[in-house]
Design a protein around this motif. Structure first.
Motif, mmCIF file in Angstrom:
data_model
loop_
_atom_site.group_PDB
_atom_site.id
_atom_site.type_symbol
_atom_site.label_atom_id
_atom_site.label_comp_id
_atom_site.label_asym_id
_atom_site.label_seq_id
_atom_site.Cartn_x
_atom_site.Cartn_y
_atom_site.Cartn_z
ATOM 1 N N GLU A 82 63.521 -2.886 22.206
ATOM 2 C CA GLU A 82 64.755 -2.221 22.614
ATOM 3 C C GLU A 82 65.730 -2.090 21.448
ATOM 4 O O GLU A 82 65.698 -2.890 20.515
ATOM 5 N N THR A 83 66.610 -1.123 21.556
ATOM 6 C CA THR A 83 67.727 -0.952 20.633
ATOM 7 C C THR A 83 69.018 -1.111 21.421
ATOM 8 O O THR A 83 69.174 -0.483 22.472
ATOM 9 N N VAL A 84 69.904 -1.944 20.932
ATOM 10 C CA VAL A 84 71.221 -2.094 21.557
ATOM 11 C C VAL A 84 72.015 -0.825 21.231
ATOM 12 O O VAL A 84 72.174 -0.470 20.067
ATOM 13 N N ILE A 85 72.483 -0.130 22.270
ATOM 14 C CA ILE A 85 73.209 1.128 22.060
ATOM 15 C C ILE A 85 74.712 0.981 22.311
ATOM 16 O O ILE A 85 75.471 1.880 21.974
ATOM 17 N N ALA A 86 75.115 -0.141 22.877
ATOM 18 C CA ALA A 86 76.548 -0.417 23.045
ATOM 19 C C ALA A 86 76.729 -1.921 23.181
ATOM 20 O O ALA A 86 76.075 -2.563 24.000
ATOM 21 N N ALA A 87 77.608 -2.452 22.360
ATOM 22 C CA ALA A 87 77.965 -3.873 22.426
ATOM 23 C C ALA A 87 79.473 -3.951 22.205
ATOM 24 O O ALA A 87 79.934 -4.104 21.075
ATOM 25 N N LYS A 88 80.200 -3.779 23.304
ATOM 26 C CA LYS A 88 81.659 -3.734 23.237
ATOM 27 C C LYS A 88 82.210 -4.819 24.145
ATOM 28 O O LYS A 88 82.568 -4.572 25.287
ATOM 29 N N GLY A 89 82.206 -6.048 23.604
ATOM 30 C CA GLY A 89 82.650 -7.171 24.399
ATOM 31 C C GLY A 89 84.131 -7.142 24.678
ATOM 32 O O GLY A 89 84.883 -6.592 23.897
ATOM 33 N N PRO A 90 84.504 -7.695 25.800
ATOM 34 C CA PRO A 90 83.659 -8.323 26.805
ATOM 35 C C PRO A 90 83.295 -7.408 27.974
ATOM 36 O O PRO A 90 82.944 -7.897 29.039
ATOM 37 N N GLY A 91 83.309 -6.077 27.789
ATOM 38 C CA GLY A 91 83.131 -5.218 28.948
ATOM 39 C C GLY A 91 81.847 -4.423 29.050
ATOM 40 O O GLY A 91 81.495 -3.974 30.135
ATOM 41 N N LEU A 92 81.117 -4.229 27.955
ATOM 42 C CA LEU A 92 79.964 -3.337 27.989
ATOM 43 C C LEU A 92 78.857 -3.822 27.064
ATOM 44 O O LEU A 92 79.099 -4.113 25.887
ATOM 45 N N TYR A 93 77.652 -3.894 27.613
ATOM 46 C CA TYR A 93 76.454 -4.207 26.831
ATOM 47 C C TYR A 93 75.341 -3.308 27.355
ATOM 48 O O TYR A 93 75.084 -3.278 28.561
ATOM 49 N N ALA A 94 74.707 -2.529 26.465
ATOM 50 C CA ALA A 94 73.678 -1.594 26.903
ATOM 51 C C ALA A 94 72.587 -1.491 25.848
ATOM 52 O O ALA A 94 72.834 -1.683 24.654
ATOM 53 N N TYR A 95 71.393 -1.153 26.303
ATOM 54 C CA TYR A 95 70.247 -1.014 25.407
ATOM 55 C C TYR A 95 69.282 0.009 25.993
ATOM 56 O O TYR A 95 69.306 0.309 27.177
#
Length: 155
Positions: free
Chosen positions: A74-87
């Motif tokens: 997988e590739t992490v496509i959003a890591a915007k803590g503390p509200g969003l984590y996506a891959y």
């Protein structure tokens, strides 16, 4: 046999042909939940279907193995803590899938966190049907994972 999937970005989560959306509240605060999402090896301790997880590419990606032997790069496509984590999934041995992304949204809820997980995917007609049939199992897995994570974060 591993196959490369179509690369998708965060907008795919809203437009995918098959989307499963699950939501639950936790007692833990968003910062703690987000920290657990970023702790890739820790997933195997609270998400029962994950048998192994390791970060790759200096944290830009993940290698995930599910119980039963399904593997994802997988590739992490959003890591915007503390509200969003996506891959997104780039490579898998799961047959029929053409694109897959998952989004975890965290929002304050009372003294804890409302967790929203979106599973977004596309594939062959047979794959899409199988994923739709598997929705109830995904809902159970999500519920159990959130409960286990909440217990783990209370320790």
């Amino acid at each position: 046999m591993p196959r490369r999937l179509r690369p998708v970005e965060l907008d795919f989560v809203a437009t995918a042909p098959v989307r499963h959306v699950f939501e639950r509240d936790m007692a833990a605060p968003p910062e703690a939940v987000y920290g657990a999402l970023e702790d890739v090896p820790g997933w195997a301790e609270w998400f029962a279907q994950v048998s192994a997880a390791r970060p790759v590419g200096a944290g830009a990606g993940r290698d995930i193995t599910l119980t039963g032997g399904i593997r994802f790069r997988e590739t992490v496509i959003a890591a915007k803590g503390p509200g969003l984590y996506a891959y997104r999934v780039d490579v898998t041995n799961l047959p029929g899938v053409r694109a897959l992304a998952e989004e975890w949204r965290l929002a304050p809820a009372g003294g804890g966190t409302r967790v929203r997980w979106i599973f977004a995917t596309d594939g062959t007609a047979a794959y899409r049907l199988a994923v739709k049939v598997a929705r109830a199992g995904q809902a159970r897995a999500f519920r159990d994972a959130v409960r286990a994570l909440d217990r783990r974060l209370k320790v």
